[in-house]
Design a protein around this motif. Structure first.
Motif, mmCIF file in Angstrom:
data_model
loop_
_atom_site.group_PDB
_atom_site.id
_atom_site.type_symbol
_atom_site.label_atom_id
_atom_site.label_comp_id
_atom_site.label_asym_id
_atom_site.label_seq_id
_atom_site.Cartn_x
_atom_site.Cartn_y
_atom_site.Cartn_z
ATOM 1 N N LEU A 143 5.475 -2.637 -8.896
ATOM 2 C CA LEU A 143 5.825 -1.548 -7.970
ATOM 3 C C LEU A 143 7.273 -1.089 -8.169
ATOM 4 C CD1 LEU A 143 3.970 -2.939 -4.823
ATOM 5 C CD2 LEU A 143 3.358 -0.877 -6.111
ATOM 6 N N GLN A 191 0.839 -1.205 0.000
ATOM 7 C CA GLN A 191 0.000 0.000 0.000
ATOM 8 C C GLN A 191 0.880 1.263 0.000
ATOM 9 O OE1 GLN A 191 -2.379 0.885 3.596
ATOM 10 N NE2 GLN A 191 -4.072 1.276 2.199
ATOM 11 N N ALA A 192 1.902 1.268 0.853
ATOM 12 C CA ALA A 192 2.775 2.446 0.955
ATOM 13 C C ALA A 192 3.500 2.692 -0.371
ATOM 14 C CB ALA A 192 3.781 2.253 2.088
ATOM 15 N N ARG A 193 4.015 1.625 -0.974
ATOM 16 C CA ARG A 193 4.750 1.781 -2.232
ATOM 17 C C ARG A 193 3.805 2.209 -3.371
ATOM 18 N NH1 ARG A 193 9.115 3.457 -4.836
ATOM 19 N NH2 ARG A 193 9.578 2.203 -6.672
ATOM 20 N N ARG A 194 2.591 1.629 -3.362
ATOM 21 C CA ARG A 194 1.584 2.015 -4.366
ATOM 22 C C ARG A 194 1.293 3.514 -4.265
ATOM 23 N NH1 ARG A 194 -3.657 2.812 -3.889
ATOM 24 N NH2 ARG A 194 -4.045 1.718 -1.933
ATOM 25 N N GLN A 195 1.165 4.003 -3.035
ATOM 26 C CA GLN A 195 0.864 5.431 -2.841
ATOM 27 C C GLN A 195 2.063 6.305 -3.216
ATOM 28 O OE1 GLN A 195 -0.635 5.235 1.211
ATOM 29 N NE2 GLN A 195 -2.716 4.693 0.521
ATOM 30 N N GLU A 196 3.284 5.816 -2.929
ATOM 31 C CA GLU A 196 4.506 6.526 -3.365
ATOM 32 C C GLU A 196 4.483 6.757 -4.876
ATOM 33 O OE1 GLU A 196 7.803 4.462 -0.404
ATOM 34 O OE2 GLU A 196 8.316 4.581 -2.533
ATOM 35 N N LEU A 197 4.038 5.728 -5.588
ATOM 36 C CA LEU A 197 4.015 5.790 -7.062
ATOM 37 C C LEU A 197 2.729 6.430 -7.594
ATOM 38 C CD1 LEU A 197 5.450 2.238 -7.937
ATOM 39 C CD2 LEU A 197 6.664 4.411 -7.961
ATOM 40 N N LYS A 198 1.858 6.888 -6.662
ATOM 41 C CA LYS A 198 0.579 7.511 -7.014
ATOM 42 C C LYS A 198 -0.271 6.612 -7.917
ATOM 43 C CE LYS A 198 2.557 12.179 -6.589
ATOM 44 N NZ LYS A 198 2.505 12.119 -5.115
ATOM 45 N N ARG A 215 11.002 -4.276 2.902
ATOM 46 C CA ARG A 215 10.116 -3.224 3.427
ATOM 47 C C ARG A 215 9.076 -3.807 4.379
ATOM 48 N NH1 ARG A 215 9.154 1.578 -0.779
ATOM 49 N NH2 ARG A 215 11.261 1.752 -1.556
#
Lengths: 79, 79
Positions: B59, B13-20, B69
């Motif tokens: 991702l 989830q965090a990485r997905r949000q980093e990549l928008k 991570r």
């Protein structure tokens, strides 16, 4: 089956042999069946993350270290 | 469900949000269903190694980096 799964099988087999463990020993340590270890080592089963974590602990590695070894073996096999 | 599986959900989830990326975007990139991404992010499904590899590629990480991570998040949650 995917390259990563085959490489993961080779990685757990190599690490098991480094530690001088039998498939039975590893199965006992990771609380899975011996035949499942055999299937994993032959790359015919794709383990879940929970199983990867149990195998890594049994093989005295962090999960990411075990995956990293598999990635290196997958890269070698594609060269 | 195991700590590592919950942490893996938080990591993707965090990485997905980093990549928008939306859950739909990630599902499309990794060739899985959007509801499966939702289940993974909530830690209620333990992905197989093949799925971990597909998610990592989607991702833009190596599989071991994504697992690393998750391990860090699992450690934080147990402190």
């Amino acid at each position: 089956m995917e390259t990563i799964t085959k490489a993961f099988g080779l990685a757990i087999q190599a690490r098991r042999q480094e530690l001088k463990l039998s498939q039975e020993d590893l199965a006992f340590r990771a609380a899975v069946h011996r035949t499942y270890i055999s299937q994993l080592e032959r790359g015919i089963k794709s383990p879940t993350l929970n199983v990867i974590a149990a195998l890594a602990e049994a093989l005295e590695l962090a999960p990411h270290q075990l995956i990293y070894r598999a990635e290196n073996l997958a890269q070698k096999s594609s060269e």
